[in-house]
Write an enzyme that holds these catalytic residues in place. Structure first.
Site, PDB file in Angstrom:
ATOM      1  N   ARG A 116       0.902  -1.130   0.164  1.00  0.00           N
ATOM      2  CA  ARG A 116       0.239   0.051  -0.056  1.00  0.00           C
ATOM      3  C   ARG A 116       0.842   1.259  -0.186  1.00  0.00           C
ATOM      4  O   ARG A 116       0.452   2.391  -0.532  1.00  0.00           O
ATOM      5  CB  ARG A 116      -1.042  -0.071   1.288  1.00  0.00           C
ATOM      6  CG  ARG A 116      -1.930   1.166   1.349  1.00  0.00           C
ATOM      7  CD  ARG A 116      -2.738   1.266   2.331  1.00  0.00           C
ATOM      8  NE  ARG A 116      -3.584   0.249   2.449  1.00  0.00           N
ATOM      9  CZ  ARG A 116      -3.872  -0.888   3.600  1.00  0.00           C
ATOM     10  NH1 ARG A 116      -3.478  -0.919   4.492  1.00  0.00           N
ATOM     11  NH2 ARG A 116      -4.775  -1.757   3.326  1.00  0.00           N
ATOM     12  N   TYR A 117       2.151   1.236   0.618  1.00  0.00           N
ATOM     13  CA  TYR A 117       2.855   2.360   0.672  1.00  0.00           C
ATOM     14  C   TYR A 117       4.072   1.961  -0.065  1.00  0.00           C
ATOM     15  O   TYR A 117       4.501   1.003   0.121  1.00  0.00           O
ATOM     16  CB  TYR A 117       3.246   2.732   2.242  1.00  0.00           C
ATOM     17  CG  TYR A 117       2.095   2.932   3.341  1.00  0.00           C
ATOM     18  CD1 TYR A 117       1.464   4.095   3.217  1.00  0.00           C
ATOM     19  CD2 TYR A 117       1.575   1.923   4.106  1.00  0.00           C
ATOM     20  CE1 TYR A 117       0.298   4.302   3.832  1.00  0.00           C
ATOM     21  CE2 TYR A 117       0.669   2.167   4.922  1.00  0.00           C
ATOM     22  CZ  TYR A 117      -0.033   3.224   4.771  1.00  0.00           C
ATOM     23  OH  TYR A 117      -1.106   3.470   5.596  1.00  0.00           O
TER      24      TYR A 117
ATOM     25  N   ARG B 252       7.321   0.042   2.066  1.00  0.00           N
ATOM     26  CA  ARG B 252       7.064  -0.753   2.974  1.00  0.00           C
ATOM     27  C   ARG B 252       5.922  -1.623   2.535  1.00  0.00           C
ATOM     28  O   ARG B 252       4.997  -1.116   2.018  1.00  0.00           O
ATOM     29  CB  ARG B 252       7.182  -0.401   4.326  1.00  0.00           C
ATOM     30  CG  ARG B 252       5.563   0.421   4.719  1.00  0.00           C
ATOM     31  CD  ARG B 252       6.160   1.436   6.002  1.00  0.00           C
ATOM     32  NE  ARG B 252       4.977   1.960   6.647  1.00  0.00           N
ATOM     33  CZ  ARG B 252       4.527   3.482   5.827  1.00  0.00           C
ATOM     34  NH1 ARG B 252       5.135   3.633   4.799  1.00  0.00           N
ATOM     35  NH2 ARG B 252       3.433   3.824   6.351  1.00  0.00           N
TER      36      ARG B 252
ATOM     37  N   CYS C  40      -3.014 -18.610  13.041  1.00  0.00           N
ATOM     38  CA  CYS C  40      -2.540 -17.965  14.488  1.00  0.00           C
ATOM     39  C   CYS C  40      -2.493 -19.025  15.644  1.00  0.00           C
ATOM     40  O   CYS C  40      -3.220 -20.025  15.588  1.00  0.00           O
ATOM     41  CB  CYS C  40      -3.581 -16.905  14.816  1.00  0.00           C
ATOM     42  SG  CYS C  40      -3.604 -15.766  13.456  1.00  0.00           S
TER      43      CYS C  40
ATOM     44  N   CYS D  31      -8.855 -14.512  17.873  1.00  0.00           N
ATOM     45  CA  CYS D  31      -9.315 -13.270  18.620  1.00  0.00           C
ATOM     46  C   CYS D  31     -10.707 -12.896  18.019  1.00  0.00           C
ATOM     47  O   CYS D  31     -10.919 -13.173  16.720  1.00  0.00           O
ATOM     48  CB  CYS D  31      -8.309 -12.042  18.184  1.00  0.00           C
ATOM     49  SG  CYS D  31      -6.584 -12.277  18.662  1.00  0.00           S
TER      50      CYS D  31
ATOM     51  N   CYS E 293     -11.089 -10.146  15.482  1.00  0.00           N
ATOM     52  CA  CYS E 293      -9.955 -10.065  14.464  1.00  0.00           C
ATOM     53  C   CYS E 293     -10.189  -9.345  13.303  1.00  0.00           C
ATOM     54  O   CYS E 293     -11.365  -9.747  12.588  1.00  0.00           O
ATOM     55  CB  CYS E 293      -9.501 -11.259  14.076  1.00  0.00           C
ATOM     56  SG  CYS E 293      -8.113 -11.411  12.658  1.00  0.00           S
TER      57      CYS E 293
ATOM     58  N   ARG F 254      -8.734  -9.419  10.322  1.00  0.00           N
ATOM     59  CA  ARG F 254      -8.770 -10.471   9.130  1.00  0.00           C
ATOM     60  C   ARG F 254      -9.380 -11.695   9.482  1.00  0.00           C
ATOM     61  O   ARG F 254      -9.004 -12.860   8.857  1.00  0.00           O
ATOM     62  CB  ARG F 254      -7.154 -10.709   8.632  1.00  0.00           C
ATOM     63  CG  ARG F 254      -6.641  -9.455   8.374  1.00  0.00           C
ATOM     64  CD  ARG F 254      -5.187  -9.885   7.338  1.00  0.00           C
ATOM     65  NE  ARG F 254      -4.684  -8.425   7.067  1.00  0.00           N
ATOM     66  CZ  ARG F 254      -3.469  -8.172   7.738  1.00  0.00           C
ATOM     67  NH1 ARG F 254      -2.876  -8.718   8.507  1.00  0.00           N
ATOM     68  NH2 ARG F 254      -2.741  -6.914   7.154  1.00  0.00           N
TER      69      ARG F 254
ATOM     70  N   ASP G 122     -11.589  -2.246  13.561  1.00  0.00           N
ATOM     71  CA  ASP G 122     -11.859  -2.310  12.214  1.00  0.00           C
ATOM     72  C   ASP G 122     -13.320  -2.943  12.118  1.00  0.00           C
ATOM     73  O   ASP G 122     -14.051  -3.658  12.885  1.00  0.00           O
ATOM     74  CB  ASP G 122     -10.933  -3.132  11.383  1.00  0.00           C
ATOM     75  CG  ASP G 122      -9.503  -2.449  11.394  1.00  0.00           C
ATOM     76  OD1 ASP G 122      -9.396  -1.290  11.307  1.00  0.00           O
ATOM     77  OD2 ASP G 122      -8.458  -3.166  11.744  1.00  0.00           O
TER      78      ASP G 122
ATOM     79  N   ASP H 115      -7.829   2.543  10.649  1.00  0.00           N
ATOM     80  CA  ASP H 115      -7.426   2.169   9.193  1.00  0.00           C
ATOM     81  C   ASP H 115      -8.717   2.452   8.498  1.00  0.00           C
ATOM     82  O   ASP H 115      -9.676   1.845   8.536  1.00  0.00           O
ATOM     83  CB  ASP H 115      -7.144   0.775   9.275  1.00  0.00           C
ATOM     84  CG  ASP H 115      -6.118   0.359   8.405  1.00  0.00           C
ATOM     85  OD1 ASP H 115      -6.103   0.806   7.103  1.00  0.00           O
ATOM     86  OD2 ASP H 115      -5.167  -0.516   8.669  1.00  0.00           O
TER      87      ASP H 115
ATOM     88  N   LYS I 198      -3.756   4.173   7.220  1.00  0.00           N
ATOM     89  CA  LYS I 198      -3.974   4.369   8.605  1.00  0.00           C
ATOM     90  C   LYS I 198      -3.826   5.741   8.702  1.00  0.00           C
ATOM     91  O   LYS I 198      -2.718   6.402   8.264  1.00  0.00           O
ATOM     92  CB  LYS I 198      -2.983   3.444   9.373  1.00  0.00           C
ATOM     93  CG  LYS I 198      -3.353   2.021   9.463  1.00  0.00           C
ATOM     94  CD  LYS I 198      -2.175   1.349  10.421  1.00  0.00           C
ATOM     95  CE  LYS I 198      -2.112  -0.030  10.191  1.00  0.00           C
ATOM     96  NZ  LYS I 198      -1.595  -0.174   8.764  1.00  0.00           N
TER      97      LYS I 198
HETATM   98  C1  LIG Z   1      -0.451  -0.689   8.761  1.00  0.00           C
HETATM   99  C2  LIG Z   1       0.086  -1.107   7.394  1.00  0.00           C
HETATM  100  C3  LIG Z   1       1.719  -0.908   7.106  1.00  0.00           C
HETATM  101  C4  LIG Z   1       2.494  -0.249   8.296  1.00  0.00           C
HETATM  102  O1  LIG Z   1       2.176   1.023   8.525  1.00  0.00           O
HETATM  103  P1  LIG Z   1       2.906   1.911   9.675  1.00  0.00           P
HETATM  104  O2  LIG Z   1       2.057   3.051   9.797  1.00  0.00           O
HETATM  105  O3  LIG Z   1       4.169   2.164   9.118  1.00  0.00           O
HETATM  106  O4  LIG Z   1       2.855   0.903  10.611  1.00  0.00           O
HETATM  107  C5  LIG Z   1       2.084  -1.189   6.078  1.00  0.00           C
HETATM  108  N1  LIG Z   1       1.517  -1.648   4.816  1.00  0.00           N
HETATM  109  C6  LIG Z   1      -0.100  -1.844   5.093  1.00  0.00           C
HETATM  110  C7  LIG Z   1      -0.676  -2.374   3.920  1.00  0.00           C
HETATM  111  C8  LIG Z   1      -0.586  -1.601   6.366  1.00  0.00           C
HETATM  112  O5  LIG Z   1      -1.834  -1.988   6.458  1.00  0.00           O
HETATM  113  S1  SF4 Z   2      -5.783 -10.247  15.608  1.00  0.00           S
HETATM  114 FE1  SF4 Z   2      -6.343 -11.925  13.840  1.00  0.00          FE
HETATM  115  S2  SF4 Z   2      -4.403 -11.983  12.686  1.00  0.00           S
HETATM  116 FE2  SF4 Z   2      -3.875 -11.279  14.508  1.00  0.00          FE
HETATM  117  S3  SF4 Z   2      -3.559 -12.889  16.179  1.00  0.00           S
HETATM  118 FE3  SF4 Z   2      -5.811 -12.593  16.593  1.00  0.00          FE
HETATM  119  S4  SF4 Z   2      -6.597 -13.636  15.130  1.00  0.00           S
HETATM  120 FE4  SF4 Z   2      -4.467 -13.886  14.277  1.00  0.00          FE
END
Ligand SMILES: *Cc1c(COP(=O)(O)O)cnc(C)c1O
Ligand code: SF4
Length: 355
Positions: A94-95, A98, A107, A111, A114, A116, A275, A312, A319
């Site tokens: 996305r960025y 990184r 996992c 959670c 979660c 995801r 989220d 996010d 974010k």
């Molecule tokens: C959260 C996230 C990051 C990391 O973002 P930071 O603000 O540097 O912690 C990088 N890529 C994606 C896709 C993310 O969702």
């Molecule tokens: S929040 Fe989701 S991805 Fe993170 S440890 Fe919990 S279940 Fe796994």
């Protein structure tokens, strides 16, 4: 004949939780559909903490709740928009500088809130060997990528051997300058943080570990020891938490959580707003309530212990800190959120207000 010590396994179903006495048999029937819909896993460490009297702050994070079956129209299978930024399987880019590398979809625990939850779980296993090669090739082919973030799933469910291989492959890509690992393992499965695992993270690239924890009671003596092994090995630790109704939605609970982190040499980094994941409305707070909590902490609590409260933006826009710089009321009880590129998005709270 000597009996072998009984190894307590991870509890992976509603029935197993009932059998272990963590939920009542009557509740088990009502919760069976939740267990069919979403993955369940409670590790021996968390089960022991619950048996030893850890309260709702821990229980609600891991024990299924019938309210998970209620999905609101605005809740999304992919709430933070990973898919639109996934050029190859396992990568979310996305960025420019990184990206996320998701090697596993499993996992140690699941959670209940979660973000995801539609992507993680048993059966949604890991990248194939070819997919892993393609993901590594993508990183090698993009010189702008400076940081690789291992997430998932939980990357520290991988064996030390596998982590060593991946680390060596990333070490060999000259333009990569940092490796970050997002994990819950040191807290929920501290026995996995062995000397061998710590050693596997050595090599050229510096490693920063972001530990996900939401309540001070998650830091059992074994979890504290695992955290100390990582810090003593020279790995900087940061805290990631999610603001959760009934878990940490008060000044005392957040104070306790962040002070515990600092006392363990974990710098609280991000406090995530919940989220819009399916079946999680009962966990979310209105943004205004989260902002009020952060204001109440600023001043009374050491600046060292204060994370940045983050939203996010649904849909994959990135974010942003939950502050007036990025959020303005829309005059109708909702918000305009400005993303890092300056585009505005509508955001409506769906959390229940409790005041
Ligand atoms: C959260 C996230 C990051 C990391 O973002 P930071 O603000 O540097 O912690 C990088 N890529 C994606 C896709 C993310 O969702
Ligand atoms: S929040 Fe989701 S991805 Fe993170 S440890 Fe919990 S279940 Fe796994």
């Amino acid at each position: 004949m000597t009996a072998l010590p009984r190894l307590s396994p991870t509890l992976r179903s509603v029935a197993a939780l009932a059998e272990a006495g963590l939920i009542s048999p009557e509740t088990a029937d009502a919760l069976a559909p939740v267990g069919q819909r979403y993955a369940v896993a409670v590790t021996p460490e968390i089960a022991a903490a619950l048996h030893a009297g850890a309260g709702d702050g821990v229980a609600r994070q891991f024990l299924p709740d019938a309210r998970e079956l209620v999905t609101l129209p605005e809740e999304l299978p992919d709430p933070i928009g990973d898919a639109p930024h996934s050029p190859v399987p396992g990568i979310v880019h996305r960025y420019a500088d990184r990206l996320l590398l998701k090697l596993v979809s499993t996992c140690a625990v699941y959670c209940r809130f979660c973000f995801r939850r539609e992507m993680v779980g048993p059966g949604k296993e890991m990248l194939s060997a070819e997919e892993t090669e393609a993901a590594l090739a993508y990183i090698a082919d993009h010189p702008a990528i400076w940081e690789v973030i291992l997430t998932g799933g939980d990357p520290l469910v991988l064996s030390a051997r596998r982590l060593r291989e991946i680390k060596a492959r990333l070490d060999a890509i000259p333009h990569v300058g940092a490796l970050r690992i997002h994990t819950r393992v040191p807290v929920v499965a501290p026995e996995r943080i062995t000397g061998e695992l710590v050693e596997a993270l050595g090599g050229r690239l510096p490693v920063h570990i972001l530990i996900h924890a939401n309540h001070a009671d998650e830091f059992t003596p074994a979890a504290r020891a695992a955290v100390a092994r990582l810090v003593d090995a020279g790995i900087p630790l940061f805290g990631q938490s999610v603001l959760l109704r009934g878990v940490n939605d008060s000044v005392p609970a957040l104070t306790d959580l962040f002070r515990t982190m600092v006392s363990l040499r974990i710098k609280p980094h991000y406090l995530h707003h919940g989220d819009l994941a399916p079946g999680t409305a009962h966990f979310r707070l209105p943004l205004a309530e989260g902002m009020a909590l952060m204001r109440a902490l600023r001043g009374p609590l050491s600046g060292l212990a204060l994370p940045t409260y983050m939203l996010d933006i649904p849909g994959g826009y990135g974010k942003v800190p939950v502050t007036a710089d990025y959020l303005t009321p829309d005059g109708q009880g909702g918000w305009w959120v400005t993303d890092p590129q300056g585009r505005r998005h509508a955001y409506r709270d769906t959390g229940e207000s409790h005041n």
